[in-house]
Write a protein that holds these residues in place. Structure first.
Motif, PDB file in Angstrom:
ATOM      1  N   THR A 285       0.818  -1.218   0.000  1.00  0.00           N
ATOM      2  CA  THR A 285       0.000   0.000   0.000  1.00  0.00           C
ATOM      3  C   THR A 285       0.847   1.261   0.000  1.00  0.00           C
ATOM      4  O   THR A 285       0.324   2.347  -0.187  1.00  0.00           O
ATOM      5  N   SER A 286       2.158   1.122   0.220  1.00  0.00           N
ATOM      6  CA  SER A 286       3.070   2.264   0.137  1.00  0.00           C
ATOM      7  C   SER A 286       4.429   1.741  -0.304  1.00  0.00           C
ATOM      8  O   SER A 286       4.643   0.532  -0.377  1.00  0.00           O
ATOM      9  N   ALA A 287       5.352   2.645  -0.593  1.00  0.00           N
ATOM     10  CA  ALA A 287       6.667   2.232  -1.081  1.00  0.00           C
ATOM     11  C   ALA A 287       7.377   1.301  -0.110  1.00  0.00           C
ATOM     12  O   ALA A 287       8.068   0.369  -0.519  1.00  0.00           O
ATOM     13  N   SER A 288       7.209   1.536   1.183  1.00  0.00           N
ATOM     14  CA  SER A 288       7.885   0.699   2.170  1.00  0.00           C
ATOM     15  C   SER A 288       6.983  -0.376   2.749  1.00  0.00           C
ATOM     16  O   SER A 288       7.409  -1.177   3.575  1.00  0.00           O
ATOM     17  N   GLY A 289       5.712  -0.413   2.331  1.00  0.00           N
ATOM     18  CA  GLY A 289       4.777  -1.386   2.871  1.00  0.00           C
ATOM     19  C   GLY A 289       4.206  -0.916   4.198  1.00  0.00           C
ATOM     20  O   GLY A 289       4.657   0.072   4.770  1.00  0.00           O
TER      21      GLY A 289
END
Length: 109
Positions: A80-84
């Motif tokens: 859901t985001s670049a880093s999870g």
């Protein structure tokens, strides 16, 4: 052969399935499930949500190369985001000793 079971957020499942299809993995089973991870659910105000909706994607691939490719697609797409983030999901891999196609009675994938 390897069985891949991926638990992903419901809002990401269509994107994951689409990307798997584009990558050459059209054969999947999808099941709506509920559960919780290490965080033991979510608390919003005074309400505790113990069982969160998720989607379970099940697929079988032929070899280690396909396994690595499929896992890469799932991991890249389900975040859901670049880093999870917590709750993005989990992937489990296990060996498949045999597989049979019922309509043809053959043991091929």
């Amino acid at each position: 052969m390897k069985m891949i079971r991926a638990i992903v957020r419901p809002e990401k499942v269509n994107e994951v399935l689409s990307e798997l299809n584009e990558a050459g993995f059209p054969a999947v089973t999808k099941i709506e499930v509920v559960g919780r991870g290490k965080q033991r659910g979510v608390k919003v105000g005074d309400v505790h949500y113990d069982q969160l909706p998720k989607e379970l994607i099940i697929m079988v691939v032929k070899d280690e190369i396909d396994k690595a490719d499929a896992i890469s697609v799932i991991m890249k797409t389900a975040k859901t985001s670049a880093s999870g983030a917590f709750g993005d999901g989990k992937i489990f891999v296990s060996d498949v000793e045999e597989a049979y196609t019922i309509s043809s009675a053959s043991n091929t994938l």
